[in-house]
Write a protein that holds these residues in place. Structure first.
Motif, mmCIF file in Angstrom:
data_model
loop_
_atom_site.group_PDB
_atom_site.id
_atom_site.type_symbol
_atom_site.label_atom_id
_atom_site.label_comp_id
_atom_site.label_asym_id
_atom_site.label_seq_id
_atom_site.Cartn_x
_atom_site.Cartn_y
_atom_site.Cartn_z
ATOM 1 N N LEU A 96 48.429 -80.426 -51.912
ATOM 2 C CA LEU A 96 49.599 -80.905 -52.663
ATOM 3 C C LEU A 96 49.237 -81.502 -53.720
ATOM 4 O O LEU A 96 49.809 -81.406 -54.855
ATOM 5 C CB LEU A 96 49.888 -82.422 -51.933
ATOM 6 N N SER A 97 47.730 -82.020 -54.120
ATOM 7 C CA SER A 97 47.380 -82.305 -55.404
ATOM 8 C C SER A 97 47.307 -81.336 -56.380
ATOM 9 O O SER A 97 47.507 -81.200 -57.496
ATOM 10 C CB SER A 97 45.958 -83.174 -55.320
ATOM 11 N N THR A 98 46.738 -79.964 -55.613
ATOM 12 C CA THR A 98 46.848 -78.953 -56.445
ATOM 13 C C THR A 98 48.144 -78.419 -56.946
ATOM 14 O O THR A 98 48.298 -77.998 -58.530
ATOM 15 C CB THR A 98 46.210 -77.765 -55.626
ATOM 16 N N ILE A 99 49.248 -78.579 -56.186
ATOM 17 C CA ILE A 99 50.326 -78.014 -56.676
ATOM 18 C C ILE A 99 51.127 -79.185 -57.729
ATOM 19 O O ILE A 99 51.586 -78.732 -58.514
ATOM 20 C CB ILE A 99 51.473 -78.319 -55.494
ATOM 21 N N ILE A 100 50.689 -80.175 -57.508
ATOM 22 C CA ILE A 100 50.929 -81.477 -58.488
ATOM 23 C C ILE A 100 50.464 -81.239 -59.842
ATOM 24 O O ILE A 100 51.026 -81.115 -60.979
ATOM 25 C CB ILE A 100 50.590 -82.897 -57.996
ATOM 26 N N ILE A 101 48.997 -80.700 -59.695
ATOM 27 C CA ILE A 101 48.480 -80.306 -61.096
ATOM 28 C C ILE A 101 48.807 -79.241 -61.702
ATOM 29 O O ILE A 101 49.414 -79.211 -62.863
ATOM 30 C CB ILE A 101 46.943 -80.145 -61.015
ATOM 31 N N TYR A 102 49.318 -78.362 -61.075
ATOM 32 C CA TYR A 102 50.015 -77.038 -61.445
ATOM 33 C C TYR A 102 51.531 -77.498 -62.195
ATOM 34 O O TYR A 102 51.805 -77.159 -63.370
ATOM 35 C CB TYR A 102 50.273 -75.987 -60.540
ATOM 36 N N LEU A 103 52.135 -78.319 -61.373
ATOM 37 C CA LEU A 103 53.432 -78.787 -61.900
ATOM 38 C C LEU A 103 53.334 -79.593 -63.135
ATOM 39 O O LEU A 103 54.296 -79.458 -64.022
ATOM 40 C CB LEU A 103 54.295 -79.430 -60.551
ATOM 41 N N ALA A 104 52.319 -80.310 -63.135
ATOM 42 C CA ALA A 104 52.086 -81.247 -64.275
ATOM 43 C C ALA A 104 51.823 -80.421 -65.538
ATOM 44 O O ALA A 104 52.517 -80.784 -66.463
ATOM 45 C CB ALA A 104 51.065 -82.331 -63.943
ATOM 46 N N ILE A 105 51.194 -79.500 -65.329
ATOM 47 C CA ILE A 105 50.635 -78.739 -66.561
ATOM 48 C C ILE A 105 51.918 -77.797 -66.833
ATOM 49 O O ILE A 105 52.023 -77.776 -68.364
ATOM 50 C CB ILE A 105 49.494 -77.605 -66.209
ATOM 51 N N ALA A 106 52.641 -77.376 -66.126
ATOM 52 C CA ALA A 106 54.009 -76.702 -66.536
ATOM 53 C C ALA A 106 54.973 -77.651 -67.213
ATOM 54 O O ALA A 106 55.618 -77.477 -68.381
ATOM 55 C CB ALA A 106 54.612 -76.272 -65.154
ATOM 56 N N LEU A 107 55.081 -78.938 -66.757
ATOM 57 C CA LEU A 107 55.829 -80.018 -67.390
ATOM 58 C C LEU A 107 55.421 -80.376 -68.730
ATOM 59 O O LEU A 107 56.312 -80.377 -69.731
ATOM 60 C CB LEU A 107 56.035 -81.265 -66.458
ATOM 61 N N LEU A 108 53.890 -80.394 -69.072
ATOM 62 C CA LEU A 108 53.611 -80.859 -70.207
ATOM 63 C C LEU A 108 53.837 -79.482 -71.235
ATOM 64 O O LEU A 108 54.082 -79.912 -72.493
ATOM 65 C CB LEU A 108 52.008 -81.175 -70.145
ATOM 66 N N ILE A 109 53.694 -78.397 -70.696
ATOM 67 C CA ILE A 109 54.152 -77.189 -71.600
ATOM 68 C C ILE A 109 55.340 -77.083 -72.076
ATOM 69 O O ILE A 109 55.762 -76.873 -73.286
ATOM 70 C CB ILE A 109 53.413 -76.043 -70.897
ATOM 71 N N ILE A 110 56.127 -77.290 -71.076
ATOM 72 C CA ILE A 110 57.940 -77.041 -71.229
ATOM 73 C C ILE A 110 58.729 -78.025 -71.456
ATOM 74 O O ILE A 110 59.747 -78.138 -71.048
ATOM 75 C CB ILE A 110 58.239 -75.895 -70.256
ATOM 76 N N SER A 111 58.017 -79.066 -71.783
ATOM 77 C CA SER A 111 58.701 -80.498 -71.792
ATOM 78 C C SER A 111 59.975 -80.503 -73.002
ATOM 79 O O SER A 111 60.887 -81.482 -72.643
ATOM 80 C CB SER A 111 58.013 -81.804 -71.938
ATOM 81 N N VAL A 112 59.908 -79.498 -73.861
ATOM 82 C CA VAL A 112 60.851 -79.702 -74.780
ATOM 83 C C VAL A 112 62.136 -78.717 -74.241
ATOM 84 O O VAL A 112 63.081 -78.607 -75.151
ATOM 85 C CB VAL A 112 60.337 -79.121 -76.141
ATOM 86 N N VAL A 113 61.951 -77.932 -73.168
ATOM 87 C CA VAL A 113 62.876 -76.976 -72.686
ATOM 88 C C VAL A 113 63.818 -77.824 -71.777
ATOM 89 O O VAL A 113 63.450 -78.640 -70.809
ATOM 90 C CB VAL A 113 62.300 -75.656 -71.964
ATOM 91 N N PRO A 114 65.040 -78.311 -72.139
ATOM 92 C CA PRO A 114 65.893 -78.964 -71.470
ATOM 93 C C PRO A 114 66.166 -79.097 -70.018
ATOM 94 O O PRO A 114 65.592 -79.825 -69.094
ATOM 95 C CB PRO A 114 67.377 -79.065 -72.118
ATOM 96 N N TYR A 115 66.795 -77.739 -69.655
ATOM 97 C CA TYR A 115 67.003 -77.962 -67.970
ATOM 98 C C TYR A 115 65.741 -77.486 -67.164
ATOM 99 O O TYR A 115 65.598 -78.242 -66.083
ATOM 100 C CB TYR A 115 68.161 -76.714 -67.903
ATOM 101 N N LEU A 116 64.879 -76.466 -67.884
ATOM 102 C CA LEU A 116 63.795 -76.200 -67.015
ATOM 103 C C LEU A 116 62.942 -77.341 -66.932
ATOM 104 O O LEU A 116 62.168 -77.544 -65.562
ATOM 105 C CB LEU A 116 63.272 -74.927 -67.883
ATOM 106 N N SER A 117 62.608 -78.302 -67.833
ATOM 107 C CA SER A 117 61.795 -79.564 -67.650
ATOM 108 C C SER A 117 62.426 -80.358 -66.627
ATOM 109 O O SER A 117 61.646 -81.098 -66.021
ATOM 110 C CB SER A 117 61.703 -80.059 -69.035
ATOM 111 N N VAL A 118 63.755 -80.531 -66.544
ATOM 112 C CA VAL A 118 64.315 -81.319 -65.662
ATOM 113 C C VAL A 118 63.946 -80.925 -63.996
ATOM 114 O O VAL A 118 63.520 -81.673 -63.257
ATOM 115 C CB VAL A 118 65.888 -81.737 -65.578
#
Length: 692
Positions: A435-457
């Motif tokens: 679970l923590s591995t998945i969370i780290i991957y999702l967190a990296i993705a969120l930080l990279i695409i945080s400016v993309v409206p719907y995908l970041s949500v």
């Protein structure tokens, strides 16, 4: 012998550790160190000048012994210089001082902890340069959150030496801070500090401070991305700790759950997290492997990304250790050299200890290196116990093998420092690591695409749900029956436990029964010491007034039973828990009224006790004072000492740490004038009576 030849940094590490440990117990004159270092360096040079083969063989020991002595002397000198460079010039002086923050403020229950360096002191005669490192506790205020490393403050405070060990088996806070170069503490209420207009001294002379300040600003920026994405509460606290090393918002109950289940390692950004980042970068740059210049470029990029991750997590010591080790591995594997993993691990430890010798006493340092070494050594052996072609079963077994290997290396340290063992650590890791591995991957993705409206949500929703699930499962595992075993281990047992692990591990490779016997004897010694401690617990009775400035903690120990009088059970476990566990006492029984204890009056081992409450003697008079053996002043009592002694005639008066300094001083004078023995817990530490 082959191992020693293949791992030169292990020999170097063994050479510097004796000097660091010796410094803690023996004070040697600098002249003796310089003479020893000079003579040993001459012998090292002589060993190089010997050319004849027969003499080289005869004196082959000369280089090793001389270099070991030289490095031990060098590490002693490094410790000496560290101590000389960390003194404090303004102890016990109330003044207005200018201080510079060496780290961002850390939120505590009732204050903010700030590591600072003194810059100047202002008084009626003018101002003067001061020096030293301290910790100040700023009263909670919204403006404290905005402070960053490098900011300067004007504080009106009195810096004092921190308390040493004041309780049985208590934490030596003064020594802990001293090993970090911090020699003073102060509490600063709101209104007694303000931000200085002096600009931070960031220049070419202070590049590290500038780097750390930028690291703190970067981490705050990324934390704001989490907040604006709608991640709140415990989910935000775990995410911030897990990915960025920000632990300020972790609540005590949640921390207790992670500790009790053996999942604390995922909340501390360290080898696991750096390893995941390393694996991701290695995968993304896998195409750069055809030509030599591509491999060199890949090595440089991997190291750059690793240190960039260390940078945004605030450059904590644990991350620096892991990043340094992975940097060694990256260079060795990327350049086509045969990587010697043990040598890489010992090289990183050697360099870190040269930078700061006191790191060897850091619990995080000990746990991280023991875990890594244990995983590297034991995991391949454990993996062979179960072989399957099913990919899911193989991945699950690999997790089990890693968990078992890590626990083998860290269990003695866990029992020695924390006196408890998480029984369901395997179940925890099977849940927490994926679970923590998945969370780290999702967190990296969120930080990279945080400016993309719907995908970041969408990513934020998945991340929030994963964090909730992780916390839910961890708390569920904690609530299982028998989730924790309370097992204490002293320093002697710690040493023999590691000796047993070393001998039994060697037996699996050498099949030598002498080695097996030594390992089994070591285990018997550990068990024998534990049995003796249990016997002492069952044959001992004590009365203890613990040192705590907040609440009274009065302990009656009777043959393994543990009776406690306090007004705050959580605080009492925090202060006295280590003593209870190390002495193998039963869970505390919090007393109010029993057959032998009633409203502060107690009869214990034919002795009479009174724990004085503030209202107990209100409007009370007596013709015949009550005769008691021990009178404990607690709960911030206010009646005058003369009035108390008119009603109670004790053989001894004990003032706990909650009593003010002024009241304690006055009470001592009154007791001395009446020939009554007086004990101040604030000045002398916990009061202990041993009964036969």
């Amino acid at each position: 012998m082959d191992f020693l030849l293949r791992t030169p940094f292990f020999r170097l590490l063994l050479a510097i550790i004796p000097g660091i440990v010796l410094f803690q117990y023996v004070q040697l004159p600098p002249s003796a160190l310089y003479i020893t270092g000079g003579i040993s360096s001459v012998f090292v040079l002589i060993s190089f000048l010997i050319r004849k083969s027969n003499f080289q063989f005869k004196f082959r020991w000369l280089f090793g012994v001389s270099m070991t002595i030289f490095l031990s002397a060098l590490s002693y000198v490094l410790c000496l210089n560290f101590e000389k460079n960390h003194t404090f010039s303004s102890l016990n002086e109330h003044a207005v001082c200018e201080v510079e923050l060496e780290a961002a403020p850390v939120e505590k229950a009732k204050s903010y902890l700030c590591k600072v360096e003194l810059v100047q002191k202002y008084d009626s005669t003018g101002n003067e340069n001061t020096y030293g490192h301290a910790i100040i506790y700023l009263q909670k205020d919204s403006s404290v959150r905005q402070l960053l490393l490098g900011d300067r403050l004007l504080v009106d405070a009195e810096f004092k030496s921190p308390d040493g060990v004041q309780n049985p088996q208590g934490f030596d806070y003064a020594r802990y801070l001293r090993r970090q170069g911090i020699l003073a503490t102060a509490y600063v209420p709101t209104g007694k500090w303000q931000k200085s207009k002096t600009l931070p001294a960031f220049s070419m002379l202070h590049p590290l401070k500038y780097i750390y300040r930028l690291a703190g600003m970067s981490r705050n920026y990324l934390l704001d991305i989490y907040r604006t994405s709608g991640i709140r509460g415990d989910e935000f606290a775990v995410l911030a700790a897990l990915t960025l090393g920000f632990t300020d918002e972790l609540q005590p109950d949640l921390l207790k759950s992670y500790s009790a289940t053996g999942a604390m390692h995922i909340l501390s950004v360290s080898g696991l997290h750096v390893g995941i980042v390393y694996a991701v970068i290695l995968f993304l740059l896998g195409f750069m492997n055809k030509k030599k210049w591509q491999r060199v470029m890949r090595v440089m990029l991997i190291i750059l990304f690793l240190w960039a991750y260390a940078f945004i997590t605030g450059l904590s010591p644990a991350v620096l250790r892991a990043t340094l080790m992975f940097s060694f591995v990256t260079v060795a594997t990327g350049m086509g050299w045969k990587s010697k993993i043990y040598n890489n691990i010992f090289a990183s430890a050697f360099l870190l200890l040269l930078f700061n010798p006191n790191l060897i006493f850091d619990i995080g340092f000990q746990l991280s290196y023991s875990a890594v070494l244990s995983i590297v050594f034991f995991q391949p052996q454990i993996s062979t116990w179960f072989v399957t072609s099913n990919k899911l079963l193989k991945k699950s077994w690999d997790l089990v093998a890693v968990s078992l290997a890590a626990q083998l290396g860290t269990a003695p340290f866990v029992l020695y420092y924390f006196h408890q063992f998480p029984n369901f650590f395997l179940l925890t890791n099977l849940v927490a690591i994926p679970l923590s591995t998945i969370i780290i991957y999702l967190a990296i993705a969120l930080l990279i695409i945080s400016v993309v409206p719907y995908l970041s949500v969408a990513i934020a929703f998945l991340l929030n749900w994963s964090l909730w699930l992780l916390n839910y499962l961890i708390v569920g595992i904690q609530n299982l029956p028998w989730s924790i075993s309370t097992i204490s281990m002293d320093f002697r047992q710690l040493i023999f436990a590691f000796i047993a692990i070393a001998f039994l591990s060697a037996y699996f490779f050498r099949k030598n029964y002498t080695i097996l016997t030594a390992g089994l004897v070591s285990i018997l010694l550990v068990c024998g010491m534990y049995s003796f401690q249990k016997y002492k617990s069952l044959t001992t009775s004590k009365f203890i007034v613990f040192a705590d400035s907040r609440v009274p903690i009065i302990n009656f120990v009777e043959r393994g039973r543990n009776y406690v009088f306090t007004t705050d059970t959580a605080q009492s476990e925090k202060i006295a828990g280590a003593f209870w566990k190390s002495n193998l006492l039963k869970s505390p029984e919090y007393i109010d009224n029993t057959s032998w204890f009633n409203d502060g009056f107690a009869s214990f081992h034919n002795k009479r006790f009174i724990i004085l409450k503030d209202t107990l003697l209100k409007n009370k008079t007596t013709n015949q004072p009550l005769q008691v053996d021990y009178l404990v002043l607690s709960n911030r009592v206010k009646p005058k000492m003369e009035q108390i002694l008119d009603c109670i005639q004790p053989m001894m008066v004990v003032a706990d740490k909650s009593i003010s300094k002024w009241y304690t001083s006055n009470a001592r004078k009154v007791c001395e004038s009446r020939g009554i023995t007086f004990w101040s817990v604030a000045e002398k530490g916990a009061f202990v009576v041993n009964f036969k």
